[in-house]
Design a protein around this motif. Sequence first.
Motif, PDB file in Angstrom:
ATOM      1  N   ASN A  68      10.304   8.366  -2.221  1.00  0.00           N
ATOM      2  CA  ASN A  68       9.490   8.938  -1.147  1.00  0.00           C
ATOM      3  C   ASN A  68       8.861   7.894  -0.224  1.00  0.00           C
ATOM      4  O   ASN A  68       7.865   8.143   0.427  1.00  0.00           O
ATOM      5  N   ILE A  69       9.466   6.686  -0.174  1.00  0.00           N
ATOM      6  CA  ILE A  69       9.138   5.719   0.871  1.00  0.00           C
ATOM      7  C   ILE A  69      10.332   5.651   1.827  1.00  0.00           C
ATOM      8  O   ILE A  69      11.459   5.358   1.416  1.00  0.00           O
ATOM      9  N   HIS A  70      10.077   5.937   3.082  1.00  0.00           N
ATOM     10  CA  HIS A  70      11.146   6.017   4.076  1.00  0.00           C
ATOM     11  C   HIS A  70      10.874   5.015   5.203  1.00  0.00           C
ATOM     12  O   HIS A  70       9.727   4.846   5.618  1.00  0.00           O
ATOM     13  N   PHE A  71      11.905   4.391   5.696  1.00  0.00           N
ATOM     14  CA  PHE A  71      11.780   3.397   6.766  1.00  0.00           C
ATOM     15  C   PHE A  71      12.303   3.973   8.083  1.00  0.00           C
ATOM     16  O   PHE A  71      13.385   4.576   8.124  1.00  0.00           O
ATOM     17  N   HIS A  72      11.539   3.774   9.147  1.00  0.00           N
ATOM     18  CA  HIS A  72      11.939   4.199  10.486  1.00  0.00           C
ATOM     19  C   HIS A  72      11.995   2.963  11.369  1.00  0.00           C
ATOM     20  O   HIS A  72      11.012   2.217  11.477  1.00  0.00           O
ATOM     21  N   GLU A  73      13.140   2.750  11.980  1.00  0.00           N
ATOM     22  CA  GLU A  73      13.365   1.499  12.703  1.00  0.00           C
ATOM     23  C   GLU A  73      13.543   1.756  14.197  1.00  0.00           C
ATOM     24  O   GLU A  73      14.406   2.516  14.613  1.00  0.00           O
ATOM     25  N   PHE A  74      12.681   1.091  14.969  1.00  0.00           N
ATOM     26  CA  PHE A  74      12.727   1.204  16.417  1.00  0.00           C
ATOM     27  C   PHE A  74      13.352  -0.060  17.008  1.00  0.00           C
ATOM     28  O   PHE A  74      13.389  -1.107  16.368  1.00  0.00           O
ATOM     29  N   HIS A  75      13.803   0.055  18.251  1.00  0.00           N
ATOM     30  CA  HIS A  75      14.519  -1.051  18.886  1.00  0.00           C
ATOM     31  C   HIS A  75      13.866  -1.400  20.225  1.00  0.00           C
ATOM     32  O   HIS A  75      14.351  -0.966  21.278  1.00  0.00           O
ATOM     33  N   PRO A  76      12.802  -2.171  20.202  1.00  0.00           N
ATOM     34  CA  PRO A  76      12.165  -2.563  21.467  1.00  0.00           C
ATOM     35  C   PRO A  76      13.052  -3.560  22.207  1.00  0.00           C
ATOM     36  O   PRO A  76      13.992  -4.118  21.630  1.00  0.00           O
ATOM     37  N   LEU A  94       0.830  -1.202   0.000  1.00  0.00           N
ATOM     38  CA  LEU A  94       0.000   0.000   0.000  1.00  0.00           C
ATOM     39  C   LEU A  94       0.868   1.257   0.000  1.00  0.00           C
ATOM     40  O   LEU A  94       0.487   2.276  -0.596  1.00  0.00           O
ATOM     41  N   SER A  95       2.026   1.186   0.626  1.00  0.00           N
ATOM     42  CA  SER A  95       2.946   2.327   0.618  1.00  0.00           C
ATOM     43  C   SER A  95       3.311   2.719  -0.807  1.00  0.00           C
ATOM     44  O   SER A  95       3.390   3.914  -1.142  1.00  0.00           O
ATOM     45  N   ARG A  96       3.531   1.711  -1.643  1.00  0.00           N
ATOM     46  CA  ARG A  96       3.868   1.980  -3.050  1.00  0.00           C
ATOM     47  C   ARG A  96       2.731   2.713  -3.756  1.00  0.00           C
ATOM     48  O   ARG A  96       2.951   3.678  -4.499  1.00  0.00           O
ATOM     49  N   LEU A  97       1.494   2.261  -3.534  1.00  0.00           N
ATOM     50  CA  LEU A  97       0.344   2.858  -4.217  1.00  0.00           C
ATOM     51  C   LEU A  97       0.166   4.321  -3.808  1.00  0.00           C
ATOM     52  O   LEU A  97      -0.090   5.184  -4.652  1.00  0.00           O
ATOM     53  N   ILE A  98       0.292   4.607  -2.517  1.00  0.00           N
ATOM     54  CA  ILE A  98       0.085   5.982  -2.047  1.00  0.00           C
ATOM     55  C   ILE A  98       1.253   6.882  -2.445  1.00  0.00           C
ATOM     56  O   ILE A  98       1.063   8.046  -2.796  1.00  0.00           O
ATOM     57  N   SER A  99       2.463   6.328  -2.446  1.00  0.00           N
ATOM     58  CA  SER A  99       3.633   7.135  -2.821  1.00  0.00           C
ATOM     59  C   SER A  99       3.559   7.589  -4.272  1.00  0.00           C
ATOM     60  O   SER A  99       4.166   8.600  -4.644  1.00  0.00           O
ATOM     61  N   ALA A 100       2.781   6.850  -5.109  1.00  0.00           N
ATOM     62  CA  ALA A 100       2.645   7.217  -6.524  1.00  0.00           C
ATOM     63  C   ALA A 100       1.923   8.555  -6.698  1.00  0.00           C
ATOM     64  O   ALA A 100       1.981   9.155  -7.777  1.00  0.00           O
ATOM     65  N   PHE A 101       1.252   9.029  -5.649  1.00  0.00           N
ATOM     66  CA  PHE A 101       0.583  10.329  -5.685  1.00  0.00           C
ATOM     67  C   PHE A 101       1.508  11.443  -5.212  1.00  0.00           C
ATOM     68  O   PHE A 101       1.043  12.537  -4.884  1.00  0.00           O
ATOM     69  N   ASN A 102       2.791  11.162  -5.169  1.00  0.00           N
ATOM     70  CA  ASN A 102       3.801  12.132  -4.716  1.00  0.00           C
ATOM     71  C   ASN A 102       3.595  12.525  -3.255  1.00  0.00           C
ATOM     72  O   ASN A 102       3.819  13.666  -2.857  1.00  0.00           O
ATOM     73  N   ILE A 103       3.137  11.543  -2.483  1.00  0.00           N
ATOM     74  CA  ILE A 103       2.977  11.732  -1.048  1.00  0.00           C
ATOM     75  C   ILE A 103       4.077  10.951  -0.336  1.00  0.00           C
ATOM     76  O   ILE A 103       4.247   9.758  -0.587  1.00  0.00           O
ATOM     77  N   PRO A 104       4.841  11.600   0.539  1.00  0.00           N
ATOM     78  CA  PRO A 104       5.874  10.856   1.275  1.00  0.00           C
ATOM     79  C   PRO A 104       5.239   9.868   2.248  1.00  0.00           C
ATOM     80  O   PRO A 104       4.304  10.211   2.976  1.00  0.00           O
ATOM     81  N   VAL A 105       5.745   8.640   2.246  1.00  0.00           N
ATOM     82  CA  VAL A 105       5.238   7.585   3.108  1.00  0.00           C
ATOM     83  C   VAL A 105       6.356   7.121   4.020  1.00  0.00           C
ATOM     84  O   VAL A 105       7.477   6.841   3.570  1.00  0.00           O
ATOM     85  N   HIS A 106       6.054   7.013   5.307  1.00  0.00           N
ATOM     86  CA  HIS A 106       7.037   6.599   6.305  1.00  0.00           C
ATOM     87  C   HIS A 106       6.558   5.280   6.921  1.00  0.00           C
ATOM     88  O   HIS A 106       5.520   5.231   7.568  1.00  0.00           O
ATOM     89  N   TYR A 107       7.325   4.234   6.696  1.00  0.00           N
ATOM     90  CA  TYR A 107       6.989   2.870   7.127  1.00  0.00           C
ATOM     91  C   TYR A 107       7.710   2.602   8.450  1.00  0.00           C
ATOM     92  O   TYR A 107       8.934   2.642   8.516  1.00  0.00           O
ATOM     93  N   VAL A 108       6.928   2.348   9.492  1.00  0.00           N
ATOM     94  CA  VAL A 108       7.459   2.315  10.859  1.00  0.00           C
ATOM     95  C   VAL A 108       7.429   0.895  11.416  1.00  0.00           C
ATOM     96  O   VAL A 108       6.413   0.200  11.331  1.00  0.00           O
ATOM     97  N   GLY A 109       8.526   0.461  11.993  1.00  0.00           N
ATOM     98  CA  GLY A 109       8.558  -0.860  12.620  1.00  0.00           C
ATOM     99  C   GLY A 109       9.872  -1.107  13.319  1.00  0.00           C
ATOM    100  O   GLY A 109      10.713  -0.206  13.430  1.00  0.00           O
TER     101      GLY A 109
END
Length: 459
Positions: free
Chosen positions: A64-72, A27-42
Amino acid sequence: MSNNHSQIIVIMVPFPAQGHLNQLLHLSRLISAFNIPVHYVGTTIHNRQARTRLQGWDPKSISNIHFHEFHPPCFASPPPKPNSPLSHLQPCFDSTKHLRTPFATLLNNFSSVAKRVVVIHDSLMSSVVQGVASIQNAEAYVFHSVSAFTVFLHLWEEMGRPFPINVDMLKDVPSLEGCFTEEFKKFISDEYKCINFSSGRIFNTCRFIESPFLDLAGRQEISKNMKQWALGPFNPVVQSRNKCQNRHKCLEWLDKQAPNSVIFVSFGTTTSLSEDQIHELAIGLDKSNQKFIWVLRDADKGDIFTDDQEPMFKRHVDMLPKGYEENIQEKGLIVRDWAPQLEILGHSSTAGFMSHCGWNSCMESITMGVPILAWPMHSDQPRNTVLLTKFLKIGIVVKNWGMRNELVSAETVEKAIQKLMNSEEGSEIRERAAKVGDDVRKSGNSCLELDSFVAHVSR
């Protein structure tokens, strides 16, 4: 709308299980096609898992797909148990509560620089994103990783059946008994209690597939005026036929087979079969006299990168009939590593899919026009089986949920494959599945619904 887009940020918050990670990354790919930055969090582990197993496109190619990585904190990752699905993953699921604070920090940072922050979160990550309710320019949309049919029935039952529905719809629909462990049922219940701050629901389906059930889920008694969008299929609808050097060996094997001749067998990433069941399945596949690819793996651990493949490989070899792999060399292929499911289903040689009926697998199979031999294991899968076999009529039941504690015999496996491949009913099912797939592909990725959703968040 392009000026508005530059002021919108979308944050994806997936649940840490393969079928959930995969859907929201698509879904990130589909929304990013509208020139909207998408941030994928996990977590670091699960973001890596999502990227490593992705098929159909390369996230590195989309700027414009960016990954944010957390460390639980580290969680235990015990080995999977054949007769207790998901129980080994519960420590991983429970660890998601540690993401709430770092997510809130990220959300606050984005809200200070964007006109609007749009959070799309898995329904099982609702507690993690509760901070949305306190941010004036943020709004949340809950993503249901299962079918609209399953979601509607769940909500309708939980709300005390607020209106009557067609009696035929309920016929053959199994109860949820045996679908979840007690721990996971409580986990689901707790997460669903946190959904009340969401502005809408998102489904990985389309109206061509589930229009009646989307309409029912949209009724005021169920939706409470919450908007909903069917944005699927999320996965790419056309598979490349490029003969690249890094293609998986099973695709090379498929290239050598006749069109519509191979049964693909895979039960997802959350199920391990018992020794007796592996033995029976092996014999049934052999006796069916049908070409097959069988993905023989244990369920994922919470951290798939710690899996030790060698002991698992030896254990599965010992479970198979003596000399089995040598005897089926001309007929079948056993895959023990990660298999490119979307590419297998999109291959012209694939004729059917023996599947656990997880919704991600269902959508991929429907999209590619491949009929399903339904063998539900847990969770939403028994009800997905009813949707596929009763309403869409694109599948055959291998294992009835009412007999879930019984062994599926080799004879049952053989008969199900023969019915799909060598009977008039099976021919009709295969033709119907092909037509449904063709119609879904022609409709694209629910373009009107996707445009509607993007217009709504860009208002």
